[in-house]
Design a protein around this motif. Structure first.
Motif, short mmCIF file in Angstrom:
data_model
loop_
_atom_site.label_atom_id
_atom_site.label_comp_id
_atom_site.label_asym_id
_atom_site.label_seq_id
_atom_site.Cartn_x
_atom_site.Cartn_y
_atom_site.Cartn_z
N MET A 275 2.12 76.42 -48.81
CA MET A 275 2.81 77.28 -48.07
C MET A 275 4.20 77.03 -48.07
N ASN A 276 5.15 78.25 -48.05
CA ASN A 276 6.53 78.18 -48.14
C ASN A 276 7.25 78.12 -46.93
N TYR A 277 8.57 78.27 -47.03
CA TYR A 277 9.40 78.36 -45.83
C TYR A 277 9.27 79.59 -44.90
N ILE A 278 9.04 80.64 -45.48
CA ILE A 278 8.77 81.97 -44.75
C ILE A 278 7.54 81.94 -44.05
N ASP A 279 6.45 81.24 -44.56
CA ASP A 279 5.25 81.09 -44.24
C ASP A 279 5.20 80.08 -42.83
N GLU A 280 6.00 78.98 -43.06
CA GLU A 280 6.26 78.18 -41.96
C GLU A 280 6.84 78.77 -40.74
N LYS A 281 8.05 79.49 -40.96
CA LYS A 281 8.95 80.31 -39.98
C LYS A 281 7.85 81.18 -39.10
N TYR B 71 5.36 87.67 -51.89
CA TYR B 71 6.45 86.97 -50.94
C TYR B 71 7.41 87.90 -50.10
N ARG B 72 8.01 88.88 -51.07
CA ARG B 72 8.90 89.80 -50.36
C ARG B 72 8.27 90.52 -49.16
N SER B 73 7.20 91.01 -49.19
CA SER B 73 6.37 91.57 -48.10
C SER B 73 6.60 90.67 -46.80
N LYS B 74 6.18 89.23 -47.23
CA LYS B 74 5.88 88.35 -46.00
C LYS B 74 7.32 88.12 -45.43
#
Length: 307
Positions: free
Chosen positions: A1-7, A87-90
């Motif tokens: 899980m990356n930063y954007i997933d977490e947020k 990732y760009r989409s997310k």
């Protein structure tokens, strides 16, 4: 899980936890922190269209509308987010939802597309050859010109260009006169066949809308109007996208074309267009790109790429 997933999960989980009134109050509090000049610019923009409500009126208030949308759809929004393929989409998804919820301009500014032409992201669609390209909402031909410049004159077998007014059609033909194999259609594409009229937008002809009922404008479906296989469908038709998709279901199921669909004409379109395409149970990868400005999310495009 990356930063954007977490947020994103943090934000969507909060929406599930809060009731609508709490979400509404949260957004109003965030709005108070926005500089007055920026609030005025948002209000001026929103007042020109009917899609999102208004900022400074209680009736049809945009904060009340978006809080209702976010609360009612928090679980479905999570499914949409999880379906996105890069990732760009997310990050684009997060930036849009966070702008609606927190008036976050920073992330929205960061996801504005700066590398590729509107609709033609070479990371998503790296090449085209012998395409039958359908442009719903061809406007002045700018999208078709971008397509040909991006992929070359040998990229297409045929292009269908749809517009709904005589003036737009005249400009369209004038701008594209040098390009062969373009079929021009002065028709609205919906989910039924009949007649209607054009509601002319007072500021921009690109925002003209179709009204059902008596009138001289021909209304058709893509399934009825085009009998050959299509390979790419682009739609930017001022809130009629969901109807045009339903009228294209046979083509979508049988041809499995690339879909490039505007999903910003109202909060509901952001989710329901993905829901509809996904319900057809076709193997698509989904991508989001953002071509608007840093203050209020418009020009959001959903790509569905067959796999």
């Amino acid at each position: 899980m990356n930063y954007i997933d977490e947020k994103t999960y943090e934000l969507l989980n909060e929406l599930e936890l809060f009731n609508q009134k709490e979400i509404e109050e949260h957004i109003f509090e965030k709005l108070k922190m926005v500089p007055l000049e920026t609030q005025e610019n948002i209000d001026i923009f929103l007042s020109q269209f009917t899609f999102w409500g208004k900022l400074t009126t209680l009736e049809n208030n945009t904060v009340i509308k978006v809080s209702s949308f976010l609360k009612e759809n928090s679980k479905e929004l999570k499914k949409f987010y999880n379906s996105l393929s890069d990732y760009r989409s997310k990050k684009t998804f997060y930036a849009i939802i966070n702008n609606w919820y927190n008036y976050d301009f920073k992330n929205l500014g960061e996801v504005i597309e700066k590398y590729f032409p509107h609709y033609f992201d070479l990371d998503i669609i790296p090449s085209c050859k012998n395409e039958v390209f359908v442009d719903l909402g061809a406007y002045t031909g700018d999208t078709i010109e971008d397509f040909i410049k991006t992929y070359g004159r040998e990229s297409y077998k045929k292009i269908y260009a749809y517009e709904i007014t005589e003036d737009s059609m005249h400009i369209l033909k004038e701008n594209l006169y040098a390009y062969p194999r373009i079929i021009y259609a002065k028709k609205a594409v919906m989910d039924f066949v009949g007649h209607g009229s054009v509601f002319a937008h007072e500021i921009s002809t690109s925002s003209n809308q179709v009204l059902d009922g008596d009138g001289e404008l021909l209304i058709t479906t893509l399934d009825e109007d085009i009998k050959e296989k299509v390979t790419i469908i682009k739609m930017d038709i001022e809130g009629s996208e969901i109807h045009a998709l339903k009228g294209s279901e046979k083509h979508i199921k049988e041809d499995k074309p690339i879909l490039i669909i505007s999903i910003y004409h109202g909060y509901e379109d952001f989710l329901r267009i993905w829901q509809y395409i996904n319900s057809l149970e076709i193997s698509y990868e989904y991508y989001l790109r953002y071509y608007g400005g840093p203050i209020f999310p418009t020009e959001i495009v959903l790509y569905a790429i067959p796999v």
